[in-house]
Design a protein around this motif. Structure first.
Motif, PDB file in Angstrom:
ATOM      1  N   THR A  14       0.842  -1.078   0.039  1.00 48.39           N
ATOM      2  CA  THR A  14      -0.121   0.035   0.210  1.00 48.39           C
ATOM      3  C   THR A  14       0.853   1.262  -0.034  1.00 48.39           C
ATOM      4  O   THR A  14       0.634   2.206  -0.801  1.00 48.39           O
ATOM      5  CB  THR A  14      -0.854  -0.016   1.262  1.00 48.39           C
ATOM      6  OG1 THR A  14      -1.809  -1.355   1.116  1.00 48.39           O
ATOM      7  CG2 THR A  14      -1.828   1.342   1.270  1.00 48.39           C
ATOM      8  N   ALA A  15       2.010   1.469   0.876  1.00 46.47           N
ATOM      9  CA  ALA A  15       2.682   2.572   0.947  1.00 46.47           C
ATOM     10  C   ALA A  15       3.544   2.641  -0.383  1.00 46.47           C
ATOM     11  O   ALA A  15       3.419   3.687  -0.964  1.00 46.47           O
ATOM     12  CB  ALA A  15       3.754   2.125   2.051  1.00 46.47           C
ATOM     13  N   VAL A  16       3.919   1.615  -0.894  1.00 42.62           N
ATOM     14  CA  VAL A  16       4.651   1.720  -2.264  1.00 42.62           C
ATOM     15  C   VAL A  16       3.884   2.053  -3.404  1.00 42.62           C
ATOM     16  O   VAL A  16       4.066   3.107  -4.260  1.00 42.62           O
ATOM     17  CB  VAL A  16       5.398   0.434  -2.518  1.00 42.62           C
ATOM     18  CG1 VAL A  16       6.052   0.546  -4.046  1.00 42.62           C
ATOM     19  CG2 VAL A  16       6.635   0.064  -1.570  1.00 42.62           C
ATOM     20  N   ALA A  17       2.700   1.508  -3.231  1.00 43.35           N
ATOM     21  CA  ALA A  17       1.775   1.897  -4.467  1.00 43.35           C
ATOM     22  C   ALA A  17       1.443   3.379  -4.428  1.00 43.35           C
ATOM     23  O   ALA A  17       1.156   4.096  -5.458  1.00 43.35           O
ATOM     24  CB  ALA A  17       0.683   0.889  -4.516  1.00 43.35           C
ATOM     25  N   GLY A  23       3.808   9.997  -7.449  1.00 43.53           N
ATOM     26  CA  GLY A  23       4.804  10.403  -8.447  1.00 43.53           C
ATOM     27  C   GLY A  23       4.484  10.239  -9.944  1.00 43.53           C
ATOM     28  O   GLY A  23       4.996  10.644 -10.838  1.00 43.53           O
ATOM     29  N   GLY A  24       3.013   9.963 -10.158  1.00 44.57           N
ATOM     30  CA  GLY A  24       2.696   9.997 -11.610  1.00 44.57           C
ATOM     31  C   GLY A  24       2.801   8.820 -12.349  1.00 44.57           C
ATOM     32  O   GLY A  24       2.470   8.392 -13.592  1.00 44.57           O
ATOM     33  N   ALA A  25       3.129   7.611 -11.549  1.00 49.09           N
ATOM     34  CA  ALA A  25       3.314   6.317 -12.181  1.00 49.09           C
ATOM     35  C   ALA A  25       1.853   5.467 -12.246  1.00 49.09           C
ATOM     36  O   ALA A  25       1.003   5.896 -11.468  1.00 49.09           O
ATOM     37  CB  ALA A  25       4.210   5.744 -11.318  1.00 49.09           C
ATOM     38  N   SER A  38      -8.352  -4.569  -5.291  1.00 45.15           N
ATOM     39  CA  SER A  38      -9.180  -3.519  -5.806  1.00 45.15           C
ATOM     40  C   SER A  38      -9.416  -2.362  -5.181  1.00 45.15           C
ATOM     41  O   SER A  38      -9.349  -1.067  -5.857  1.00 45.15           O
ATOM     42  CB  SER A  38     -10.442  -4.404  -6.091  1.00 45.15           C
ATOM     43  OG  SER A  38     -10.672  -5.332  -7.114  1.00 45.15           O
ATOM     44  N   ALA A  39      -9.592  -2.409  -3.844  1.00 45.80           N
ATOM     45  CA  ALA A  39      -9.857  -1.258  -3.100  1.00 45.80           C
ATOM     46  C   ALA A  39      -8.307  -0.292  -3.316  1.00 45.80           C
ATOM     47  O   ALA A  39      -8.556   0.839  -3.367  1.00 45.80           O
ATOM     48  CB  ALA A  39     -10.048  -1.650  -1.692  1.00 45.80           C
ATOM     49  N   LEU A  40      -7.141  -1.103  -3.383  1.00 49.51           N
ATOM     50  CA  LEU A  40      -5.977  -0.211  -3.045  1.00 49.51           C
ATOM     51  C   LEU A  40      -5.880   0.452  -4.585  1.00 49.51           C
ATOM     52  O   LEU A  40      -5.337   1.548  -4.748  1.00 49.51           O
ATOM     53  CB  LEU A  40      -4.849  -1.009  -2.988  1.00 49.51           C
ATOM     54  CG  LEU A  40      -3.321  -0.516  -3.012  1.00 49.51           C
ATOM     55  CD1 LEU A  40      -3.309   0.792  -2.148  1.00 49.51           C
ATOM     56  CD2 LEU A  40      -2.242  -1.599  -2.558  1.00 49.51           C
ATOM     57  N   GLN A  43      -7.898   3.318  -5.044  1.00 49.92           N
ATOM     58  CA  GLN A  43      -7.344   4.551  -4.213  1.00 49.92           C
ATOM     59  C   GLN A  43      -6.099   5.124  -4.894  1.00 49.92           C
ATOM     60  O   GLN A  43      -5.951   6.342  -4.752  1.00 49.92           O
ATOM     61  CB  GLN A  43      -6.766   3.776  -2.860  1.00 49.92           C
ATOM     62  CG  GLN A  43      -6.459   4.681  -1.861  1.00 49.92           C
ATOM     63  CD  GLN A  43      -5.950   4.036  -0.584  1.00 49.92           C
ATOM     64  OE1 GLN A  43      -6.427   3.057  -0.048  1.00 49.92           O
ATOM     65  NE2 GLN A  43      -4.831   4.111  -0.127  1.00 49.92           N
ATOM     66  N   VAL A  44      -5.522   4.331  -5.712  1.00 48.42           N
ATOM     67  CA  VAL A  44      -4.231   5.070  -6.430  1.00 48.42           C
ATOM     68  C   VAL A  44      -4.461   5.101  -7.789  1.00 48.42           C
ATOM     69  O   VAL A  44      -3.488   5.580  -8.492  1.00 48.42           O
ATOM     70  CB  VAL A  44      -3.124   4.283  -6.162  1.00 48.42           C
ATOM     71  CG1 VAL A  44      -2.620   4.037  -4.606  1.00 48.42           C
ATOM     72  CG2 VAL A  44      -3.085   2.820  -6.924  1.00 48.42           C
ATOM     73  N   GLY A  45      -5.786   5.080  -8.242  1.00 52.53           N
ATOM     74  CA  GLY A  45      -5.960   5.662  -9.621  1.00 52.53           C
ATOM     75  C   GLY A  45      -5.516   4.365 -10.524  1.00 52.53           C
ATOM     76  O   GLY A  45      -4.903   4.551 -11.576  1.00 52.53           O
TER      77      GLY A  45
END
Lengths: 207, 207
Positions: A14-17, A23-25, A38-40, A43-45
């Motif tokens: 979660t932290a790495v994602a 940073g736009g990745a 799926s939730a993560l 959350q990070v698009g």
């Protein structure tokens, strides 16, 4: 645009994602727990899938316990070839908490590289408690991600992704240094277990 | 009043003697270079002698290179019995700068303990660049001295001496942890050599 695949949707994944996405990745999450992955991802698009699905990232972060590395290496095999493959694990002996389970002259990262010789294995994130990666702070000072590996371009690519996400990062040496990074992280874990520091503290790099 | 003997009057010996004296300890300096030892002793209000002279301290800091430990252990022998004996060394392979010269599953401190079984061996100061010990700062944050050893009272005695001298210190585990402390210090040295950090920087402990 960097493409990052994170296998695992626990605290470290979660932290790495989150840092990578900030940073736009483009982030792909592959997890055993479909709901969590799926939730993560949402959350990070990013996109979500199951462990074993095809990998879309050029950088693949194995945010899993040490004991899961061999199985992943076997199931993905040559699909890891050419990828920047990031080992975050700390092979702590959970029974004794008095050492690591890898041979004293080796490391989890060296073992992973031997299993997937075609991948560009990096050791990174293992010296950062997940909370310090998520917050970007070790106590009152900025978190630094230490990245070891034999491929300079691979190291730089990961450093760039982390820095773009607002966290300090440094390429620090060859994959041999994974041995010291794992010793360092184990030492840091013993300090947290003894309550010398909290899980939001630890060792911070200062210039 | 603590009595501390420092064998060696180089950068580390000077920094340790200065911290100990600042905390009110009586400091004895034993050095091969008589002039240097005398100058340091007079600087810290202590006494000077030659290596091989009788030890007056209860805490004995061997501020010498790793390669000098065996000779000191042989020449002092049973005179070290009962003493708190502090190993500060980092047995870095100077030819390759790519690892340590001690066996992977051991440490300089464990080797010293085997040579002088009657002493209470501690590992300390090896994770602190001398400049950060002298200044009390790692970059912009306070220096912490990490102390490992099997004797809890011995560890506490050294922690007390360091803290009295105005530098943070923490007892962190058994002498087995010297292995990780030496790996940690080697890693930190590689960062300074690569100019990722300066010799006034490195890893700082945050809570």
């Amino acid at each position: 645009m960097s493409k990052v695949t994170v296998i695992g949707s626990g605290n470290v994944g979660t932290a790495v994602a989150t840092v990578a996405a900030k940073g736009g990745a483009h982030v792909q999450i592959l997890g055993r727990d479909h709901e969590k992955a799926s939730a993560l991802a949402s959350q990070v698009g990013g996109t979500a899938g199951a462990v074993g699905d095809p990998i879309t990232g050029d950088i693949v972060v194995l945010a899993v316990p040490y004991t899961a590395l061999a199985e992943l290496a076997e199931s993905y095999g040559a699909q890891f070839d050419g990828k920047v493959l990031v080992d975050v694990t700390n092979p702590v002996d959970g029974a004794t908490f008095d050492g690591l389970t890898v041979p004293a002259d080796s490391s989890a990262a060296a073992e992973l590289q031997a299993l997937v010789p075609g991948a560009k294995v990096l050791k990174a994130f293992n010296t950062n408690f997940a909370g310090t990666l998520a917050s970007g702070q070790v106590g009152d000072v900025p978190t630094t991600v230490l990245v070891a590996g034999d491929d300079a371009d691979a190291k730089q690519a990961l450093v760039d992704v982390v820095k773009a996400g607002g966290v300090e990062a440094a390429a620090i040496g060859s994959l041999k240094r994974a041995r010291e990074l794992e010793a360092f992280a184990f030492l840091q874990m013993t300090l947290a277990v003894q309550e010398v520091v909290g899980w939001g503290g630890g060792f911070a790099l200062r210039k």
